[in-house]
Design a protein around this motif. Structure first.
Motif: not given
Lengths: 322, 380
Positions: A84-88, B1-7, B343-352
């Protein structure tokens, strides 16, 4: 097959479908809100471990349940944070949680109890005991109804009743409350919900937390209701089968119950079918029987029995501004 | 917060962010080590020494890495097509059948260098076949490939136990495994090669299939970025609608992609079965199929990233085995946690960390290039 063995089969069907039912309903809340969740397996596992550990240490099954729920909600929040928060990617997040749970239960179990990843056997107040419904003894001798009431309906652990009570409750929450309407809407069209001034993020987090609570019940049932303690990988794919039941039931509460009963029934039959000579096939191999639930899941998923329509926004992170 | 991620520039996107994610994953793993009452620094030191400190350990590290190159490439190929193949474990397991078929039937007849191509072909075919049904069902019936491949892992485990206990086991033997392969079914170890350089690999099972793995990595690069099929796979992964509009057959691309993926996973059996154990045994993949997911995510789906990621996980496997001797509280299962965290940090949370790093980068860039335009970053 006589009445006694038939009732025995029904009884074990109910017992075996209870964890599936909790997990599938958990998935229902999450996926209806648009968050796909293949981490039901891992959450059940960590909850089973946490509740068995707490029950072993303090000898209280209720404390065990609380810790099971806390552990599962904690993992749910990680999934929520990622999706949700980080849209993964929600599938990737789910896979990660399943691995972390599988490893963590063994490492912590070994460090705390030193029994190769098991928790100590539970007894007395550390386990859920059977509940005798009123008049169960009195009607036992009444033909047909008596054995059904006292043998099948009565004498289950409390969590079994909770699981089946969750079905109408979930239906009511989903289709008769404002929260349920918004939950379903956010899974179909989050932008519309956002336009109406309702927070997509908060709604989805609530759904994910409910999912955690219910998987907590599922795990606690496994280790403190069905078994007497935690064993390595004790979920054995039940989370995935619950997910299959959810898909098979088209994300609807009452069909979910029937799907879980079907999978529970297959499980109950498969225990009994081992080594039995069947006409035409001969003796059924143990391995085939153990693979049967997975094979049937694939067949069911292949849509030879109806078409699955997932929530439209499922798996897609919501971006407010573009 | 909810903006698309910049390149962001490539060196941040493919270098800095994955590195930070990896470091965080290891920090969290360190917390688990603290939780079981051991020192994470000491554990890391023991692990590094076990994996790289001496030639034999290094040989083991590369042996495990070979497995993970195959399974990592398998997951990556499917990823490019927008498909998540969690069935690498089952496909590798069934791939063992292909290797065993060659080694058992021709092991006494042909030399290993003739058997190797045959074993490659058959292990690829077996793995591909095991991926075919989930692929077909995804393409034709819309059943989600993630769930069907998970189910096929369980089915593969049951099938292989059935075959090893009932069919492939030699008469009179108790252990559920095939007979030991003849000389032609055994791949040569690289001990001699390393001795030329003065290293003693000892009993490390590093064998010629490491070259097959590297060749596979090159071929996957060529396939994905230099062929028409690769273009179709990437198009499908990027936008199925665009692929359909461009006249590509979705069914064909899904099935072919998954079969290549399954085949690569199946080739992992070369290393373990023909290169090390010389027999087909119960549960020989030992989770390598699942490690492939972490390896592919860490390597960002590119062979040039997958090979180092595989070596890192080879190090964790080998170092972890050594570590378990000195710290009994930290068993092999620690690797499963690390795998999950990666997998969590390199995959799902890669945008953190992306917004923070992006903001920091913008600030640094604007300060050096045009000091007046401090607000431009905000307006983007």
């Amino acid at each position: 097959m006589d009445l006694a063995s038939l009732l025995d089969l029904i009884d074990s069907t109910i017992r075996l479908s209870t964890p599936l039912l909790f997990a599938a309903l958990a998935g229902l809340y999450s996926e209806r809100s648009g968050i796909f969740d293949i981490s039901l397996e891992g959450k059940m596992l960590i909850a089973a471990f946490a509740s068995a550990s707490a029950a072993a240490v303090w000898g209280s099954v209720l404390l065990g349940l609380v810790f099971g729920i806390l552990a599962a909600v904690g993992f749910s929040l990680v999934h929520g944070l990622a999706s949700i928060t980080y849209r993964g990617n929600q599938i990737v997040s789910g896979v990660a949680i399943n691995f972390i749970a599988a490893g963590l239960t063994i490492i912590l179990g070994q460090a705390w109890f030193g029994q190769g990843g098991r928790t100590p056997s539970l007894f007395g107040g550390g386990r859920f005991t059977a509940v005798e419904l009123p008049f169960a003894e009195a009607v036992r001798d009444v033909p047909v109804i008596g054995p059904i009431y006292s043998g099948v309906l009565s004498g289950q652990t409390p969590l079994v009743y909770v699981a089946f009570a969750m079905v109408p409750l979930t239906w009511w929450v989903l289709f008769r409350t404002r929260f349920g309407l918004r939950l379903r809407a956010v899974g179909e069209n989050p932008a519309a919900v956002d336009t109406a001034g309702i927070s997509v993020t908060f709604l989805r987090y609530r759904a994910v937390i409910i999912c955690g609570v219910l998987t907590g019940f599922a795990g606690a049932y496994l280790s403190t209701g069905q078994a007497a303690g935690f064993t390595r990988d004790m979920t054995a794919g039940k989370g995935y089968i619950a997910l299959a039941a959810l898909i098979f039931a088209n994300w609807k509460p009452v069909p979910v119950m029937f799907a879980c009963l079907l999978f529970g029934f297959l499980d109950a039959v498969s225990i009994r079918i081992q080594g039995v000579e069947l006409p035409l096939v001969g003796e059924v191999s143990v391995q085939f029987v153990s693979a049967l639930p997975y094979i049937l899941t694939v067949i069911l998923l292949a849509g030879f029995v109806g078409k699955a329509t997932p929530p439209r926004a499922g798996g897609v992170p919501y971006v407010k501004e573009r | 917060m909810s903006r698309p991620y910049a390149k962001l520039p490539a060196w941040i996107d493919y270098g800095l962010i994955p590195l930070i994610n990896l470091v965080v994953a290891f920090l969290v793993a360190g917390l688990v080590v603290v939780a079981v009452g051991e020192s994470p620094l000491q554990a890391a030191a023991l692990m590094l020494r076990g994996a790289f400190g001496y030639a034999e350990g290094f040989g083991f590290t590369l042996y495990y890495a070979t497995n993970f190159v195959f399974t990592g490439l398998a997951v990556a190929v499917a990823f490019h097509g927008g498909l998540f193949n969690i069935g690498g474990e089952g496909q590798a397991y069934v791939g063992g059948l292909g290797v065993a078929a060659v080694a058992l039937s021709l092991g006494a007849v042909l030399p290993w260098w003739l058997n190797l191509p045959l074993a490659i072909a058959l292990s690829f075919a077996c793995g591909a076949l095991w991926a075919f049904i989930p692929a077909y069902l995804q393409a034709k019936r819309g059943s989600h490939v993630v769930i069907t491949t998970i189910m096929f892992n369980f089915i593969a485990a049951a099938l292989m136990v059935y075959l090893l206990v009932g069919v492939l086991k030699p008469v009179g033997s108790m252990a559920p495994e095939t007979r030991t392969f003849d000389a032609g079914g055994q791949l040569p170890k690289l001990r001699g090669l390393f001795e030329l350089f003065g290293f003693n690999l000892g009993g490390a099972p590093l064998n010629v299939s490491v070259f097959v793995a590297l060749l596979a990595a090159v071929l996957v690069y060529v396939l994905i970025w230099r062929t028409r099929l690769g273009y179709e796979i990437r198009t499908l992964g990027f936008s199925p609608r665009a692929a359909r509009y461009a006249g590509m057959s979705e069914t064909r691309v899904i099935v072919v992609t998954m079969m290549i993926s399954g085949g690569l996973a199946g080739m992992m059996a070369l290393n373990a079965v023909m290169g090390d154990q010389y027999r087909l045994a119960i549960d020989f993949p030992q989770g390598a199929g699942f490690v492939g997911i972490a390896v592919a995510l860490m390597g960002r789906g590119h062979p040039a990233g997958i090979v180092p990621a595989a070596i890192l996980f080879g190090m964790l496997y080998q170092g972890g085995a050594e570590l378990a001797f000195d710290m009994p509280a930290i068993s092999r299962d620690m690797i499963v946690i690390i795998q999950g965290l990666v997998i969590l940090f390199a995959g799902a949370l890669e945008n953190m960390f992306r917004p923070g790093i992006g903001a920091a980068y913008q600030r640094v860039r604007f300060r050096t290039e045009e000091p007046a335009g401090a607000n431009v970053g905000e307006a983007r």
